[in-house]
Motif scaffolding. Structure first.
Motif, PDB file in Angstrom:
ATOM      1  N   ALA A  44      -0.250   4.467   2.251  1.00  0.00           N
ATOM      2  CA  ALA A  44      -0.456   3.898   0.910  1.00  0.00           C
ATOM      3  C   ALA A  44      -0.759   2.406   1.011  1.00  0.00           C
ATOM      4  O   ALA A  44      -1.614   1.885   0.279  1.00  0.00           O
ATOM      5  CB  ALA A  44       0.771   4.144   0.040  1.00  0.00           C
ATOM      6  N   ARG A  45      -0.068   1.712   1.914  1.00  0.00           N
ATOM      7  CA  ARG A  45      -0.341   0.276   2.110  1.00  0.00           C
ATOM      8  C   ARG A  45      -1.763   0.088   2.647  1.00  0.00           C
ATOM      9  O   ARG A  45      -2.491  -0.818   2.206  1.00  0.00           O
ATOM     10  CB  ARG A  45       0.690  -0.326   3.079  1.00  0.00           C
ATOM     11  N   ALA A  46      -2.176   0.939   3.573  1.00  0.00           N
ATOM     12  CA  ALA A  46      -3.537   0.857   4.118  1.00  0.00           C
ATOM     13  C   ALA A  46      -4.557   1.102   3.014  1.00  0.00           C
ATOM     14  O   ALA A  46      -5.561   0.380   2.907  1.00  0.00           O
ATOM     15  CB  ALA A  46      -3.713   1.862   5.249  1.00  0.00           C
ATOM     16  N   ARG A  47      -4.289   2.091   2.184  1.00  0.00           N
ATOM     17  CA  ARG A  47      -5.219   2.383   1.087  1.00  0.00           C
ATOM     18  C   ARG A  47      -5.324   1.199   0.139  1.00  0.00           C
ATOM     19  O   ARG A  47      -6.409   0.847  -0.322  1.00  0.00           O
ATOM     20  CB  ARG A  47      -4.783   3.620   0.322  1.00  0.00           C
ATOM     21  N   GLU A  48      -4.194   0.564  -0.142  1.00  0.00           N
ATOM     22  CA  GLU A  48      -4.190  -0.617  -1.016  1.00  0.00           C
ATOM     23  C   GLU A  48      -5.098  -1.713  -0.456  1.00  0.00           C
ATOM     24  O   GLU A  48      -5.904  -2.297  -1.181  1.00  0.00           O
ATOM     25  CB  GLU A  48      -2.756  -1.132  -1.142  1.00  0.00           C
ATOM     26  N   LEU A  49      -4.974  -1.979   0.836  1.00  0.00           N
ATOM     27  CA  LEU A  49      -5.806  -3.004   1.468  1.00  0.00           C
ATOM     28  C   LEU A  49      -7.282  -2.612   1.454  1.00  0.00           C
ATOM     29  O   LEU A  49      -8.152  -3.444   1.155  1.00  0.00           O
ATOM     30  CB  LEU A  49      -5.328  -3.268   2.898  1.00  0.00           C
ATOM     31  N   VAL A  50      -7.566  -1.364   1.787  1.00  0.00           N
ATOM     32  CA  VAL A  50      -8.953  -0.891   1.814  1.00  0.00           C
ATOM     33  C   VAL A  50      -9.552  -0.927   0.413  1.00  0.00           C
ATOM     34  O   VAL A  50     -10.710  -1.322   0.235  1.00  0.00           O
ATOM     35  CB  VAL A  50      -9.021   0.525   2.437  1.00  0.00           C
ATOM     36  N   ASP A  51      -8.755  -0.551  -0.589  1.00  0.00           N
ATOM     37  CA  ASP A  51      -9.248  -0.593  -1.971  1.00  0.00           C
ATOM     38  C   ASP A  51      -9.599  -2.010  -2.418  1.00  0.00           C
ATOM     39  O   ASP A  51     -10.413  -2.195  -3.315  1.00  0.00           O
ATOM     40  CB  ASP A  51      -8.210  -0.008  -2.936  1.00  0.00           C
ATOM     41  N   HIS A  52      -8.994  -3.008  -1.771  1.00  0.00           N
ATOM     42  CA  HIS A  52      -9.295  -4.406  -2.096  1.00  0.00           C
ATOM     43  C   HIS A  52     -10.378  -4.985  -1.189  1.00  0.00           C
ATOM     44  O   HIS A  52     -10.564  -6.211  -1.137  1.00  0.00           O
ATOM     45  CB  HIS A  52      -8.025  -5.258  -2.040  1.00  0.00           C
ATOM     46  N   GLY A  53     -11.048  -4.121  -0.438  1.00  0.00           N
ATOM     47  CA  GLY A  53     -12.203  -4.563   0.338  1.00  0.00           C
ATOM     48  C   GLY A  53     -11.962  -4.841   1.811  1.00  0.00           C
ATOM     49  O   GLY A  53     -12.873  -5.275   2.508  1.00  0.00           O
ATOM     50  N   THR A  54     -10.764  -4.610   2.293  1.00  0.00           N
ATOM     51  CA  THR A  54     -10.464  -4.845   3.705  1.00  0.00           C
ATOM     52  C   THR A  54     -10.979  -3.664   4.530  1.00  0.00           C
ATOM     53  O   THR A  54     -10.689  -2.514   4.202  1.00  0.00           O
ATOM     54  CB  THR A  54      -8.941  -4.990   3.920  1.00  0.00           C
ATOM     55  N   PRO A  55     -11.738  -3.918   5.588  1.00  0.00           N
ATOM     56  CA  PRO A  55     -12.169  -2.812   6.464  1.00  0.00           C
ATOM     57  C   PRO A  55     -10.945  -2.083   7.036  1.00  0.00           C
ATOM     58  O   PRO A  55      -9.895  -2.696   7.263  1.00  0.00           O
ATOM     59  CB  PRO A  55     -12.950  -3.515   7.577  1.00  0.00           C
TER      60      PRO A  55
END
Length: 109
Positions: free
Chosen positions: A64-75
């Motif tokens: 979920a933390r990874a998804r949060e970062l990816v959703d904000h544009g982080t590769p």
């Protein structure tokens, strides 16, 4: 392991209770996203006897933390590295707090 034993483990954060499909549904993502996290070695799901991936609640929090970062544009690769560094920092802070508590205890004797 009996069914009764399995029910008792559902409170265990490390018990691999969730299938890939259920985990992806809970996170609002796709199974391929979970596979990518596995390929990046952020999480390593356990395998059922049939070879299916199983995820724990702890692993789902990381995903979920990874998804949060990816959703904000982080590769995804960078998101995985950030999460690993966050985890290392948290562990270092925990160890430092233990050292401080131990040194205060010895000084207070």
């Amino acid at each position: 392991m009996t069914a009764d034993d399995s029910f008792g483990r559902l409170d265990d954060d490390d018990y691999p209770a969730y299938t890939m499909g259920r985990a992806a549904e809970m996170l609002g993502t796709t199974p391929s996203f979970l596979r990518a996290l596995g390929e990046a070695r952020l999480i390593t799901p356990l395998r059922s006897e049939g070879g299916h991936r199983r995820y724990s609640r702890y692993q789902l929090r990381i995903a979920a933390r990874a998804r949060e970062l990816v959703d904000h544009g982080t590769p995804i690769e960078a998101a995985c590295r950030i999460i690993i560094l966050e985890d290392q920092l948290e562990e270092a802070q925990r160890i430092n707090a233990e050292y401080r508590a131990a040194s205060q205890h010895t000084v207070g004797i």
